[in-house]
Design a protein around this motif. Structure first.
Motif, PDB file in Angstrom:
ATOM      1  N   VAL A  11       0.610  -1.156  -0.152  1.00  0.00           N
ATOM      2  CA  VAL A  11       0.011   0.230  -0.219  1.00  0.00           C
ATOM      3  C   VAL A  11       0.661   1.083   0.062  1.00  0.00           C
ATOM      4  O   VAL A  11       1.507   1.344   0.652  1.00  0.00           O
ATOM      5  CB  VAL A  11      -0.641   0.125   1.146  1.00  0.00           C
ATOM      6  CG1 VAL A  11      -2.155   1.039   1.044  1.00  0.00           C
ATOM      7  CG2 VAL A  11      -1.552  -1.207   1.267  1.00  0.00           C
ATOM      8  N   ILE A  12       1.239   1.892  -1.183  1.00  0.00           N
ATOM      9  CA  ILE A  12       1.622   2.950  -1.377  1.00  0.00           C
ATOM     10  C   ILE A  12       1.143   4.277  -1.599  1.00  0.00           C
ATOM     11  O   ILE A  12      -0.199   5.004  -2.439  1.00  0.00           O
ATOM     12  CB  ILE A  12       3.203   2.667  -2.431  1.00  0.00           C
ATOM     13  CG1 ILE A  12       3.401   1.296  -2.038  1.00  0.00           C
ATOM     14  CG2 ILE A  12       3.975   3.343  -2.414  1.00  0.00           C
ATOM     15  CD1 ILE A  12       3.726   0.263  -3.918  1.00  0.00           C
ATOM     16  N   ASP A  13       1.138   5.810  -1.772  1.00  0.00           N
ATOM     17  CA  ASP A  13       1.588   6.923  -1.366  1.00  0.00           C
ATOM     18  C   ASP A  13       2.616   7.365  -1.971  1.00  0.00           C
ATOM     19  O   ASP A  13       3.743   6.931  -1.710  1.00  0.00           O
ATOM     20  CB  ASP A  13       0.610   7.600  -0.961  1.00  0.00           C
ATOM     21  CG  ASP A  13       1.191   8.142   0.359  1.00  0.00           C
ATOM     22  OD1 ASP A  13       2.575   7.915   0.806  1.00  0.00           O
ATOM     23  OD2 ASP A  13      -0.118   8.146   1.075  1.00  0.00           O
ATOM     24  N   ALA A  66       8.016  11.011  -5.992  1.00  0.00           N
ATOM     25  CA  ALA A  66       8.204  10.230  -7.035  1.00  0.00           C
ATOM     26  C   ALA A  66       9.658  10.077  -7.164  1.00  0.00           C
ATOM     27  O   ALA A  66       9.889   8.675  -7.198  1.00  0.00           O
ATOM     28  CB  ALA A  66       9.186  11.103  -8.181  1.00  0.00           C
ATOM     29  N   ALA A  67      10.373  10.434  -5.673  1.00  0.00           N
ATOM     30  CA  ALA A  67      11.897   9.268  -5.646  1.00  0.00           C
ATOM     31  C   ALA A  67      11.416   7.922  -3.866  1.00  0.00           C
ATOM     32  O   ALA A  67      12.030   7.262  -3.968  1.00  0.00           O
ATOM     33  CB  ALA A  67      12.720  10.398  -5.046  1.00  0.00           C
ATOM     34  N   HIS A  68      10.662   8.988  -3.286  1.00  0.00           N
ATOM     35  CA  HIS A  68      10.554   7.350  -2.380  1.00  0.00           C
ATOM     36  C   HIS A  68       9.403   6.513  -2.849  1.00  0.00           C
ATOM     37  O   HIS A  68       9.673   4.855  -3.107  1.00  0.00           O
ATOM     38  CB  HIS A  68       8.817   7.937  -1.782  1.00  0.00           C
ATOM     39  CG  HIS A  68       8.055   7.235  -0.515  1.00  0.00           C
ATOM     40  ND1 HIS A  68       8.771   7.205   0.356  1.00  0.00           N
ATOM     41  CD2 HIS A  68       6.785   6.681  -0.760  1.00  0.00           C
ATOM     42  CE1 HIS A  68       7.847   5.739   0.634  1.00  0.00           C
ATOM     43  NE2 HIS A  68       6.829   5.808   0.201  1.00  0.00           N
ATOM     44  N   ALA A  73       9.673   0.838  -5.403  1.00  0.00           N
ATOM     45  CA  ALA A  73      10.030   0.364  -6.323  1.00  0.00           C
ATOM     46  C   ALA A  73      11.031  -0.554  -6.583  1.00  0.00           C
ATOM     47  O   ALA A  73      11.352  -2.046  -6.774  1.00  0.00           O
ATOM     48  CB  ALA A  73       9.584   0.485  -7.884  1.00  0.00           C
ATOM     49  N   GLU A  74      12.249  -0.131  -6.677  1.00  0.00           N
ATOM     50  CA  GLU A  74      13.417  -0.966  -5.783  1.00  0.00           C
ATOM     51  C   GLU A  74      13.638  -2.061  -4.953  1.00  0.00           C
ATOM     52  O   GLU A  74      13.548  -2.736  -5.532  1.00  0.00           O
ATOM     53  CB  GLU A  74      14.754   0.305  -5.600  1.00  0.00           C
ATOM     54  CG  GLU A  74      15.696  -0.605  -5.916  1.00  0.00           C
ATOM     55  CD  GLU A  74      16.739   0.779  -5.418  1.00  0.00           C
ATOM     56  OE1 GLU A  74      17.670  -0.129  -4.672  1.00  0.00           O
ATOM     57  OE2 GLU A  74      16.087   1.965  -6.098  1.00  0.00           O
ATOM     58  N   TRP A  75      13.032  -1.582  -3.783  1.00  0.00           N
ATOM     59  CA  TRP A  75      12.448  -2.755  -2.975  1.00  0.00           C
ATOM     60  C   TRP A  75      12.205  -3.761  -3.410  1.00  0.00           C
ATOM     61  O   TRP A  75      12.126  -4.952  -2.769  1.00  0.00           O
ATOM     62  CB  TRP A  75      12.012  -1.778  -2.087  1.00  0.00           C
ATOM     63  CG  TRP A  75      12.256  -2.731  -0.546  1.00  0.00           C
ATOM     64  CD1 TRP A  75      13.317  -2.780   0.966  1.00  0.00           C
ATOM     65  CD2 TRP A  75      11.530  -3.851   0.451  1.00  0.00           C
ATOM     66  NE1 TRP A  75      13.054  -4.283   1.046  1.00  0.00           N
ATOM     67  CE2 TRP A  75      11.560  -4.837   0.945  1.00  0.00           C
ATOM     68  CE3 TRP A  75       9.903  -4.216  -0.640  1.00  0.00           C
ATOM     69  CZ2 TRP A  75      10.953  -5.185   1.703  1.00  0.00           C
ATOM     70  CZ3 TRP A  75       9.812  -4.717   0.304  1.00  0.00           C
ATOM     71  CH2 TRP A  75       9.848  -5.721   1.032  1.00  0.00           C
ATOM     72  N   GLU A  99       3.551   5.700 -11.285  1.00  0.00           N
ATOM     73  CA  GLU A  99       5.225   6.588 -11.009  1.00  0.00           C
ATOM     74  C   GLU A  99       5.471   4.434 -10.774  1.00  0.00           C
ATOM     75  O   GLU A  99       7.043   4.574 -11.323  1.00  0.00           O
ATOM     76  CB  GLU A  99       5.958   6.902 -10.084  1.00  0.00           C
ATOM     77  CG  GLU A  99       7.261   7.444  -9.843  1.00  0.00           C
ATOM     78  CD  GLU A  99       7.715   7.301 -10.894  1.00  0.00           C
ATOM     79  OE1 GLU A  99       9.192   7.533 -10.807  1.00  0.00           O
ATOM     80  OE2 GLU A  99       7.482   8.740 -11.789  1.00  0.00           O
ATOM     81  N   LEU A 100       4.936   4.376 -10.376  1.00  0.00           N
ATOM     82  CA  LEU A 100       5.849   2.396  -9.501  1.00  0.00           C
ATOM     83  C   LEU A 100       6.340   1.765 -10.619  1.00  0.00           C
ATOM     84  O   LEU A 100       6.887   1.204 -11.218  1.00  0.00           O
ATOM     85  CB  LEU A 100       4.829   1.649  -9.055  1.00  0.00           C
ATOM     86  CG  LEU A 100       4.827   1.588  -7.466  1.00  0.00           C
ATOM     87  CD1 LEU A 100       3.439   1.394  -6.397  1.00  0.00           C
ATOM     88  CD2 LEU A 100       6.035   1.556  -6.700  1.00  0.00           C
TER      89      LEU A 100
END
Length: 135
Positions: A11-13, A66-68, A73-75, A99-100
């Motif tokens: 769950v992401i924002d 966007a960086a967060h 996504a990298e993780w 973005e993801l």
């Protein structure tokens, strides 16, 4: 959408990341919080394409968000590439979801069983479960 056994839910924002797992069954899903890692959203270059609507210049907060999301996504990509997740459902506001998708690795895409474009980081586990079931 059904949540099979041991499916992970991200769950992401633009500011938060909540990592969940279904400890129940597909018929009776029970989402539980899993240790969510701290994200290092310092790679502001990941959001280099974002610009303020009014000025056309990069917007600082947009770049931070966007960086967060890129760090998440990298993780997630690492979790998929190291076989730590089998199935994944992503719940994110539409902007973060867009973005993801720019950062998904093929291994993550293969494990992705669903996406929901909805802001839910401040919702209860029951509300998140209901939103997934309704999708």
């Amino acid at each position: 959408m059904k949540i099979s056994d041991n499916t992970h839910v991200a769950v992401i924002d633009g500011e938060r990341f909540v990592w969940l797992r279904n400890s129940g069954t597909e018929a009776d899903p029970q989402l539980e919080a899993v240790d969510t890692p701290e994200m290092d959203g310092t790679n502001r270059s990941q959001g280099g394409q974002r610009h303020s609507i009014t000025s056309g210049e990069p917007a600082g907060n947009d770049l931070d968000e966007a960086a967060h999301v890129a760090a998440v996504a990298e993780w997630l990509n690492h979790q998929a590439k190291t076989n730590k997740i089998e199935n994944l459902i992503v719940v994110a506001d539409k902007r973060s979801l867009g973005e993801l998708r720019r950062h998904y690795h093929v291994e993550l895409e293969q494990r992705l069983v669903g996406e929901i474009g909805k802001e839910m980081t401040n919702q209860s586990l029951g509300d998140i479960t209901a939103a997934i079931a309704a999708a």
